[in-house]
Design a protein around this motif. Structure first.
Motif, PDB file in Angstrom:
ATOM      1  N   THR A   1       0.827  -1.201   0.000  1.00 49.57           N
ATOM      2  CA  THR A   1       0.000   0.000   0.000  1.00 49.57           C
ATOM      3  C   THR A   1       0.863   1.253   0.000  1.00 49.57           C
ATOM      4  O   THR A   1       0.631   2.175  -0.792  1.00 49.57           O
ATOM      5  N   LYS A   2       1.872   1.296   0.842  1.00 53.42           N
ATOM      6  CA  LYS A   2       2.751   2.469   0.911  1.00 53.42           C
ATOM      7  C   LYS A   2       3.564   2.608  -0.374  1.00 53.42           C
ATOM      8  O   LYS A   2       3.723   3.711  -0.898  1.00 53.42           O
ATOM      9  N   CYS A   3       4.043   1.507  -0.880  1.00 55.94           N
ATOM     10  CA  CYS A   3       4.843   1.520  -2.110  1.00 55.94           C
ATOM     11  C   CYS A   3       4.025   2.084  -3.273  1.00 55.94           C
ATOM     12  O   CYS A   3       4.498   2.947  -4.004  1.00 55.94           O
ATOM     13  N   VAL A   4       2.799   1.611  -3.443  1.00 57.91           N
ATOM     14  CA  VAL A   4       1.940   2.089  -4.525  1.00 57.91           C
ATOM     15  C   VAL A   4       1.579   3.554  -4.309  1.00 57.91           C
ATOM     16  O   VAL A   4       1.638   4.356  -5.250  1.00 57.91           O
ATOM     17  N   ARG A   5       1.259   3.930  -3.082  1.00 61.26           N
ATOM     18  CA  ARG A   5       0.914   5.330  -2.782  1.00 61.26           C
ATOM     19  C   ARG A   5       2.081   6.252  -3.131  1.00 61.26           C
ATOM     20  O   ARG A   5       1.888   7.325  -3.718  1.00 61.26           O
ATOM     21  N   ASP A   6       3.286   5.841  -2.796  1.00 60.98           N
ATOM     22  CA  ASP A   6       4.465   6.645  -3.115  1.00 60.98           C
ATOM     23  C   ASP A   6       4.684   6.754  -4.621  1.00 60.98           C
ATOM     24  O   ASP A   6       5.060   7.806  -5.123  1.00 60.98           O
ATOM     25  N   ALA A   7       4.446   5.665  -5.338  1.00 63.07           N
ATOM     26  CA  ALA A   7       4.660   5.663  -6.777  1.00 63.07           C
ATOM     27  C   ALA A   7       3.604   6.485  -7.517  1.00 63.07           C
ATOM     28  O   ALA A   7       3.909   7.173  -8.482  1.00 63.07           O
ATOM     29  N   VAL A   8       2.367   6.415  -7.020  1.00 67.01           N
ATOM     30  CA  VAL A   8       1.268   7.112  -7.693  1.00 67.01           C
ATOM     31  C   VAL A   8       1.284   8.592  -7.342  1.00 67.01           C
ATOM     32  O   VAL A   8       0.971   9.433  -8.170  1.00 67.01           O
ATOM     33  N   GLY A   9       1.645   8.902  -6.125  1.00 69.12           N
ATOM     34  CA  GLY A   9       1.719  10.298  -5.718  1.00 69.12           C
ATOM     35  C   GLY A   9       0.477  10.796  -5.023  1.00 69.12           C
ATOM     36  O   GLY A   9       0.045  11.911  -5.233  1.00 69.12           O
ATOM     37  N   GLY A  10      -0.088   9.960  -4.190  1.00 64.09           N
ATOM     38  CA  GLY A  10      -1.251  10.475  -3.475  1.00 64.09           C
ATOM     39  C   GLY A  10      -1.899   9.531  -2.593  1.00 64.09           C
ATOM     40  O   GLY A  10      -1.980   8.525  -2.308  1.00 64.09           O
TER      41      GLY A  10
END
Length: 80
Positions: A71-80
Motif C-alpha cells: 500500500t505504501k509503495c503504490v501510494r508513493d509511486a502514484v503520488g497520493g
C-alpha cells in the motif's frame, strides 16, 4: 532465484518511474486530461502495484506486513 531476478527487474522499472516523478506528476508533465489522464493513471497504478508486489515477494513479506508495504509503495509511486 528467478523470482528475485524478476523482482529486481520490476523494481528497476519502478525506479525509472520514480526518477521521473510520480504517476500524477508525469500525467501533469504530459498535460493529460480527461480519459487520457484516467487511462494513464490506471496503467501507472497497475504497473506500480505489480512492481510493489514483486518487491514484497523479494523481501518475503506476507500478511499484514505485505499489505502495508504494498500500500505504501503504490501510494508513493502514484503520488497520493
Amino acid at each position: 532465484m528467478k523470482a528475485v531476478l524478476i523482482a529486481a527487474a520490476l523494481m528497476a522499472g519502478l525506479s525509472a518511474a520514480h526518477a521521473d516523478g510520480t504517476c500524477t506528476a508525469n500525467a501533469a508533465d504530459k498535460k493529460l486530461g480527461g480519459a487520457a489522464k484516467t487511462s494513464f493513471l490506471g496503467k501507472c497504478r497497475r504497473d506500480a502495484a505489480a512492481s510493489c508486489d514483486a518487491a514484497a515477494a523479494g523481501k518475503k513479506l506476507a500478511g499484514a506486513a505485505k499489505t502495508s508495504f504494498t500500500t505504501k509503495c503504490v501510494r508513493d509511486a502514484v503520488g497520493g
